[in-house]
Structures are given as structure tokens and as C-alpha cells.
Design a protein around this motif. Structure first.
Motif, short mmCIF file in Angstrom:
data_model
loop_
_atom_site.label_atom_id
_atom_site.label_comp_id
_atom_site.label_asym_id
_atom_site.label_seq_id
_atom_site.Cartn_x
_atom_site.Cartn_y
_atom_site.Cartn_z
N PHE A 90 0.85 -1.51 0.21
CA PHE A 90 0.24 -0.25 0.08
C PHE A 90 1.30 1.06 -0.09
O PHE A 90 2.05 1.25 0.41
CB PHE A 90 -0.79 0.13 1.23
CG PHE A 90 -1.82 -1.20 1.35
CD1 PHE A 90 -3.20 0.03 0.58
CD2 PHE A 90 -2.05 -1.87 1.92
CE1 PHE A 90 -4.41 -1.49 0.24
CE2 PHE A 90 -2.90 -2.79 1.30
CZ PHE A 90 -4.28 -2.41 0.98
N GLU A 91 0.13 2.80 -0.41
CA GLU A 91 1.42 3.08 -0.83
C GLU A 91 1.45 4.33 0.94
O GLU A 91 0.34 4.28 1.80
CB GLU A 91 0.60 4.58 -1.53
CG GLU A 91 1.47 6.19 -1.40
CD GLU A 91 0.53 6.84 -2.55
OE1 GLU A 91 0.20 7.99 -2.32
OE2 GLU A 91 -1.00 6.44 -2.71
N GLY A 92 3.23 4.38 0.76
CA GLY A 92 3.12 4.66 1.79
C GLY A 92 3.95 3.89 3.48
O GLY A 92 4.59 4.24 4.30
N ILE A 93 3.59 2.16 3.09
CA ILE A 93 4.29 1.73 3.97
C ILE A 93 5.85 1.30 3.57
O ILE A 93 6.42 1.00 4.85
CB ILE A 93 3.48 -0.03 3.06
CG1 ILE A 93 2.29 -0.22 3.81
CG2 ILE A 93 3.64 -0.67 4.15
CD1 ILE A 93 1.78 -0.28 5.41
N ARG A 94 5.81 1.46 2.41
CA ARG A 94 7.31 1.58 2.39
C ARG A 94 8.41 2.52 3.30
O ARG A 94 9.29 2.13 4.10
CB ARG A 94 7.84 1.07 1.55
CG ARG A 94 9.80 1.88 0.92
CD ARG A 94 9.96 1.15 -0.53
NE ARG A 94 9.86 -0.56 -1.17
CZ ARG A 94 10.53 -1.60 -0.64
NH1 ARG A 94 11.09 -1.54 0.62
NH2 ARG A 94 9.75 -2.56 -0.40
N GLU A 95 7.72 3.72 3.06
CA GLU A 95 7.90 4.48 3.56
C GLU A 95 8.23 4.45 5.74
O GLU A 95 8.77 5.00 6.30
CB GLU A 95 7.77 6.02 3.34
CG GLU A 95 7.93 6.40 1.71
CD GLU A 95 7.26 5.67 1.12
OE1 GLU A 95 7.61 5.74 -0.50
OE2 GLU A 95 6.04 4.80 1.57
N VAL A 96 7.16 4.27 6.30
CA VAL A 96 7.15 3.73 7.88
C VAL A 96 8.00 3.17 8.03
O VAL A 96 8.72 2.87 9.28
CB VAL A 96 5.21 3.44 7.64
CG1 VAL A 96 5.50 2.92 9.00
CG2 VAL A 96 4.52 4.38 7.51
N ILE A 97 8.31 1.57 6.97
CA ILE A 97 8.61 0.04 7.09
C ILE A 97 10.26 0.86 7.26
O ILE A 97 11.09 0.52 8.09
CB ILE A 97 8.60 -0.78 6.91
CG1 ILE A 97 7.20 -1.66 7.14
CG2 ILE A 97 9.49 -2.04 7.21
CD1 ILE A 97 6.57 -1.56 8.17
N ASP A 98 10.82 1.63 6.50
CA ASP A 98 11.90 2.12 6.34
C ASP A 98 12.49 2.97 7.63
O ASP A 98 13.19 2.85 7.84
CB ASP A 98 12.60 2.39 4.89
CG ASP A 98 12.91 1.73 3.88
OD1 ASP A 98 12.34 0.06 4.27
OD2 ASP A 98 12.26 1.73 2.95
N THR A 99 11.91 3.93 7.68
CA THR A 99 11.67 4.57 9.29
C THR A 99 11.71 4.45 10.07
O THR A 99 12.75 4.54 10.88
CB THR A 99 10.92 6.13 8.64
OG1 THR A 99 10.71 6.35 8.06
CG2 THR A 99 10.87 6.07 10.24
N ILE A 100 11.03 2.89 10.97
CA ILE A 100 11.28 2.37 12.16
C ILE A 100 11.55 1.05 12.21
O ILE A 100 12.09 0.90 13.47
CB ILE A 100 9.19 1.71 12.25
CG1 ILE A 100 8.82 1.28 11.49
CG2 ILE A 100 8.31 3.26 12.86
CD1 ILE A 100 7.50 0.78 12.16
N GLY A 101 11.89 0.57 10.84
CA GLY A 101 13.05 -0.79 10.94
C GLY A 101 13.72 -0.77 11.90
O GLY A 101 14.70 -1.47 12.73
#
Length: 217
Positions: A90-101
């Protein structure tokens, strides 16, 4: 330190088209009426044999549902290979995971009705396996909303349920989180309505993946 557990289908990836097409072919093979897209979406998150039984109005998974599950699994990779039925983020998921990972104060995991093979395929396709250190699938635990997936992830990581966030799009995710004593975060971009998520016990609803960052902290 927090444990952040993500559902997969409908939360990380949009798999509705893939699941529905595989389900449609399965029902046709067994001479069943073709399910609607809405019916398919309503069971996403459940373990497959229970989902198939539920779509036929059965109270539990019988031998036929188990047989249909096996056929569904035999088709899934073939349907996925068709470029029309990929599982995009989903749009925006990669940015979230790459931020919190990479954060040292967070542990990431997955709790999903997918098989272990299916989850690994998603994590590998999107290069998320390096961040997801714990997971439970339909191969490991009873179907949602049983709390085992969350409880076992907590036990494995040494985290308490009260320090755990469960992020999902289905009523089963919310019910599972509350049964385990974790915080339930519902996402509005998945397959259940906001009203359904609230009724199932969601502590908060987010409308876009970037809103997760403020709730994760």
C-alpha cells in the motif's frame, strides 16, 4: 521498547485481487457458486480452511473445506505469477517500515493468516525480512481472533502485551489484539470498514500509513 506487530494482507500489501481470483477458481473447481469480492474480503485474515468454511455458511472447517484449502494452496503460486495478481505494498507502507525498522527502541513482527511460505514471499519481495524479527502465521497458531499469535510473539521477544501494538485492517486483528492485552490499531485502507474496526475494539484508527508514526511514538 515496544513490539510492533503488523498484519500482512490488507495492511502491508494489497492482496485482495490475488486472494479473490484464487478463491474464485477454487470454488469453481468444487462446483460452488462464485463468491463475491465482498465475501472474499470479509474473510481475509482468517486461517484458510476456516475462511473457506465461513464463506459457505458453515460453522467450522469440515473435510471439504480442508480439501478446498489444499487446492487453493496448489493454485496460489500460479495465480501470483500472473502479473495481474501481484501483492503490491500500500502507498506509504515502505516509507513507514524503512523509518521504524532501524530504530533500536522498536521490535517489528508479523501476525498473519497467511502461510509461512506466503509471508516469507511478501517479506522477501519487498526486502522487509531484515526488519521483521518475529512472526506467527497460519502454520504456527490457531486462527485469529485467538490471541496465540500475539502472545507467542511477546513470549519470543520477552515483551509484555501492554507494550505491544497490533496493526491490522480486519476485525479479527482487533479482536486478537484485545484478547492478548495489546493495543489495537486499525487501518482504514484495508478490507474492513472503520465502523467494523471500532466495533471490534480498535483503540485508534489511522487513515494513512504515515499516521502510524505518531501512534508508534
Amino acid at each position: 521498547m515496544k513490539l510492533v506487530l503488523f498484519d500482512c494482507d490488507g495492511t502491508l500489501v494489497d492482496s485482495a485481487a490475488l486472494i479473490h481470483e484464487t478463491m474464485r477458481r477454487t470454488f469453481a473447481q468444487f462446483g460452488k457458486p462464485e463468491p463475491t469480492v465482498e465475501a472474499t474480503k470479509s474473510i481475509i485474515g482468517l486461517t484458510l480452511d476456516i475462511a473457506i468454511a465461513s464463506m459457505q455458511g458453515k460453522p467450522h472447517a469440515d473435510d471439504e473445506a480442508v480439501e478446498m484449502m489444499a487446492y487453493y494452496k496448489s493454485l496460489f503460486a500460479t495465480v501470483r505469477a500472473d502479473l495481474d495478481y501481484r501483492e503490491p505494498l500500500f502507498e506509504g507502507i515502505r516509507e513507514v517500515i524503512d523509518t521504524i525498522g532501524p530504530r533500536e527502541d522498536l521490535l517489528l513482527g508479523a501476525v498473519t493468516g497467511k502461510s509461512r511460505r506466503g509471508l516469507n514471499s511478501v517479506l522477501d519481495t519487498h526486502d522487509f525480512r531484515k526488519w521483521f524479527i518475529v512472526s506467527r502465521t497460519a502454520d504456527d497458531c490457531p486462527s485469529k481472533p485467538h490471541p496465540a499469535m500475539v502472545s507467542e510473539c511477546c513470549d519470543e521477544t520477552g515483551m509484555r502485551p501492554e507494550d505491544t501494538l497490533v496493526i491490522g485492517d480486519a476485525i479479527y486483528d482487533m479482536q486478537m489484539a484485545k484478547a492478548a492485552g495489546a493495543t489495537a490499531i486499525g487501518v482504514a485502507w484495508g478490507y474492513a470498514s472503520i465502523a467494523e474496526l471500532k466495533a471490534a475494539g480498535a483503540d485508534v484508527i489511522v487513515n494513512h500509513p504515515r499516521e502510524l508514526l505518531s501512534h508508534i511514538g
